[in-house]
Design a protein around this motif. Structure first.
Motif, PDB file in Angstrom:
ATOM      1  N   THR A  23      -2.226  35.726  81.140  1.00 45.20           N
ATOM      2  CA  THR A  23      -1.298  34.659  81.505  1.00 45.20           C
ATOM      3  C   THR A  23      -1.007  33.810  80.272  1.00 45.20           C
ATOM      4  O   THR A  23      -1.923  33.355  79.590  1.00 45.20           O
TER       5      THR A  23
ATOM      6  N   ALA B  11       1.700  30.594  78.601  1.00 42.73           N
ATOM      7  CA  ALA B  11       2.315  29.344  79.048  1.00 42.73           C
ATOM      8  C   ALA B  11       3.659  29.582  79.731  1.00 42.73           C
ATOM      9  O   ALA B  11       4.019  28.876  80.669  1.00 42.73           O
ATOM     10  N   ASP B  12       4.390  30.586  79.281  1.00 44.43           N
ATOM     11  CA  ASP B  12       5.727  30.810  79.828  1.00 44.43           C
ATOM     12  C   ASP B  12       5.885  32.157  80.528  1.00 44.43           C
ATOM     13  O   ASP B  12       6.986  32.657  80.701  1.00 44.43           O
ATOM     14  N   GLY B  13       4.776  32.771  80.925  1.00 41.89           N
ATOM     15  CA  GLY B  13       4.881  34.050  81.626  1.00 41.89           C
ATOM     16  C   GLY B  13       3.607  34.858  81.514  1.00 41.89           C
ATOM     17  O   GLY B  13       2.515  34.313  81.359  1.00 41.89           O
TER      18      GLY B  13
END
Length: 91
Positions: A71, A73-75
């Motif tokens: 995981t 921060a943006d995906g």
């Protein structure tokens, strides 16, 4: 924009039943799926499948592909074998 999904339904069945459903146009299989299911249809039990995978399929240089998801921060990032993020002892 409408979201398009590749998987609309899933279920478990034998290779022979899946091939029969494909041949009678109740389901659609891509050529690689139909090919592998045909090969698997000759095997009678899980021990034969495991033996086939170890001795035939992967013995000739085929590497099983198992991505590992991280995981971000943006995906999500998928690491594949030989990537620097891929675990050294993934099993």
């Amino acid at each position: 924009m409408q979201r398009v999904l590749q998987v609309q339904q899933y279920f478990w069945d034998t290779p022979s039943n899946l091939l029969e459903a494909h041949n009678s146009e109740r389901i659609w299989l891509t050529p690689p799926q139909a090919y592998e299911l045909k090969r698997l249809s000759y095997l009678q039990d899980i021990e034969q499948v495991v033996s086939f995978a170890k001795n035939k399929r992967f013995a000739n240089g085929t590497t099983p592909l198992c991505p590992v998801a991280f995981t971000a921060a943006d995906g999500i990032v998928l690491a594949l074998p030989e990537d620097s993020l891929y675990p050294t002892n993934y099993d």
